[in-house]
Design an enzyme around this catalytic site. Sequence first.
Site, mmCIF file in Angstrom:
data_model
loop_
_atom_site.group_PDB
_atom_site.id
_atom_site.type_symbol
_atom_site.label_atom_id
_atom_site.label_comp_id
_atom_site.label_asym_id
_atom_site.label_seq_id
_atom_site.Cartn_x
_atom_site.Cartn_y
_atom_site.Cartn_z
ATOM 1 N N ARG A 109 -3.233 -57.973 6.403
ATOM 2 C CA ARG A 109 -3.806 -58.999 7.303
ATOM 3 C C ARG A 109 -5.319 -59.163 7.163
ATOM 4 O O ARG A 109 -5.985 -59.739 8.012
ATOM 5 C CB ARG A 109 -3.463 -58.727 8.772
ATOM 6 N N LYS A 131 -14.024 -70.553 1.044
ATOM 7 C CA LYS A 131 -12.748 -71.130 0.600
ATOM 8 C C LYS A 131 -12.124 -70.169 -0.400
ATOM 9 O O LYS A 131 -12.769 -69.784 -1.389
ATOM 10 C CB LYS A 131 -12.970 -72.492 -0.068
ATOM 11 N N GLU A 173 -22.173 -79.182 -10.092
ATOM 12 C CA GLU A 173 -22.132 -78.988 -8.632
ATOM 13 C C GLU A 173 -23.552 -78.989 -8.066
ATOM 14 O O GLU A 173 -23.775 -79.394 -6.923
ATOM 15 C CB GLU A 173 -21.410 -77.678 -8.272
ATOM 16 N N LYS A 213 -25.690 -75.911 0.192
ATOM 17 C CA LYS A 213 -24.292 -75.635 0.557
ATOM 18 C C LYS A 213 -24.212 -74.773 1.825
ATOM 19 O O LYS A 213 -23.403 -75.051 2.724
ATOM 20 C CB LYS A 213 -23.544 -74.960 -0.598
ATOM 21 N N GLU A 223 -14.393 -77.698 7.387
ATOM 22 C CA GLU A 223 -14.289 -79.035 6.775
ATOM 23 C C GLU A 223 -13.635 -80.075 7.683
ATOM 24 O O GLU A 223 -12.752 -80.811 7.271
ATOM 25 C CB GLU A 223 -13.553 -78.950 5.426
ATOM 26 N N ARG A 227 -18.743 -81.054 5.984
ATOM 27 C CA ARG A 227 -18.428 -80.299 4.757
ATOM 28 C C ARG A 227 -17.764 -81.197 3.707
ATOM 29 O O ARG A 227 -17.796 -80.900 2.513
ATOM 30 C CB ARG A 227 -17.541 -79.083 5.083
ATOM 31 N N ASN A 231 -17.409 -82.901 -1.225
ATOM 32 C CA ASN A 231 -16.345 -83.476 -2.048
ATOM 33 C C ASN A 231 -16.820 -84.664 -2.884
ATOM 34 O O ASN A 231 -16.019 -85.275 -3.595
ATOM 35 C CB ASN A 231 -15.174 -83.932 -1.160
ATOM 36 N N HIS A 234 -15.381 -85.481 -6.321
ATOM 37 C CA HIS A 234 -14.175 -84.671 -6.517
ATOM 38 C C HIS A 234 -12.868 -85.468 -6.448
ATOM 39 O O HIS A 234 -11.872 -85.037 -7.031
ATOM 40 C CB HIS A 234 -14.145 -83.506 -5.515
ATOM 41 N N HIS A 238 -10.958 -84.693 -9.664
ATOM 42 C CA HIS A 238 -9.677 -83.986 -9.693
ATOM 43 C C HIS A 238 -8.620 -84.797 -10.445
ATOM 44 O O HIS A 238 -7.761 -84.228 -11.124
ATOM 45 C CB HIS A 238 -9.188 -83.687 -8.263
ATOM 46 N N HIS A 253 -13.972 -77.724 -14.862
ATOM 47 C CA HIS A 253 -14.040 -78.380 -13.549
ATOM 48 C C HIS A 253 -15.325 -79.199 -13.385
ATOM 49 O O HIS A 253 -15.292 -80.360 -12.960
ATOM 50 C CB HIS A 253 -13.942 -77.313 -12.461
HETATM 51 N N1 GLY Z 1 -16.217 -76.608 -3.020
HETATM 52 C C1 GLY Z 1 -16.388 -77.390 -1.879
HETATM 53 C C2 GLY Z 1 -16.434 -76.589 -0.621
HETATM 54 O O1 GLY Z 1 -16.620 -75.385 -0.649
HETATM 55 O O2 GLY Z 1 -16.244 -77.141 0.433
#
Ligand code: GLY
Length: 352
Positions: A109, A131, A173, A213, A223, A227, A231, A234, A238, A253
């Site tokens: 957990r 993330k 990025e 960031k 998000e 946040r 994107n 992206h 993507h 990427h």
């Molecule tokens: N890679 C985008 C974020 O961390 O929200």
Amino acid sequence: MEEQAIILTHEPSTEIARLVSEATPDLVFLLTDETTERLCRPLLADCDALCDAVSIVIGATDVHKNLDTLADVWRQLGTGGGSRHSLMVCLGGGMVTDLGGFAASTFKRGIRYINVPTTLLAMVDAAVGGKTGINFNGLKNEIGVFRKSVAVVIDSRFLRTLDAPNLCSGYAEMIKHGLISHEAHWAELLRFDLSQPDYAELQRLVAQSIGVKEHIVEVDPLEHGIRKALNVGHTVGHAFESLALAESRPVLHGYAVAWGMVSELYLSCTKVGFPKDKMRQTVDYIRTHYGTFVFDCDHYERLYDYMTHDKKNVGGIVNFTLLADIGDIRLDQTATKEEIFAMLDFFRETMN
Ligand code: GLY
């Protein structure tokens, strides 16, 4: 969400030792992949705190970011004697920090973990902000959780182990962070010579980029709102990445994101008034350093289909984060199929 210390240092062994001693874990695990085990672990050879760590080495690259590798890490945490009081150090690029963070967040957990990113992409993006996840069912980062590492320890000397394409990939990025922050940062990023990197200057830009960031993630960790600014580029990126993968010509990427930014800046110009001269400058920089992504109009339906399946969409409507100017972020924008096809026309005409 819990706090995450971002530590920029040239003494990563000392910092890791301090963090481990503060955490007082019963056992330390060190997760690497085959590449970072060979190239990056030697840079931590003097770290006493890692001498007795239980080593877990996984296969390198995104093809291993899957359930089998995750299960293998869980298994090794278990057989290695891991408990809820253990700590994992993830040394690697985004694949290691994403998968390792997810393994740590779910084992018993959740155990604590520290990220030590070794690629530019992981330093400015993947390792920061909590993330975590794996690819599943053919979809990138389909399964995962938001859970921050205790700390991110960043030593820009790891960047010297990177090849040029991986450096460019992470830099995309950073360009994104320039676009969503302020003009001075964006302009200095476009002045940087990526083909002959000045590592001292890069280190300064990396620190600023992480700051962009960090600030956004602090305000909106899960998000729900701002946040989504992260994107930019992206949604289309993507789709390019998925098409490239399906046609067995995978792209890094950051390259897909760079090409995605070209496309989404065009949409930003036409839909919310992003200044054309700033679009041109950004597009020129990307064309020079990233080349182009080759596709023709027979691919449009497929690319559109990928965009409609993006996990950021609500009710199948394609979601974009657009910009009315540098730092002037417009969340939750959409575009018709015709507008998206016109954007793809623009990309091919401008980049080929
Ligand atoms: N890679 C985008 C974020 O961390 O929200």
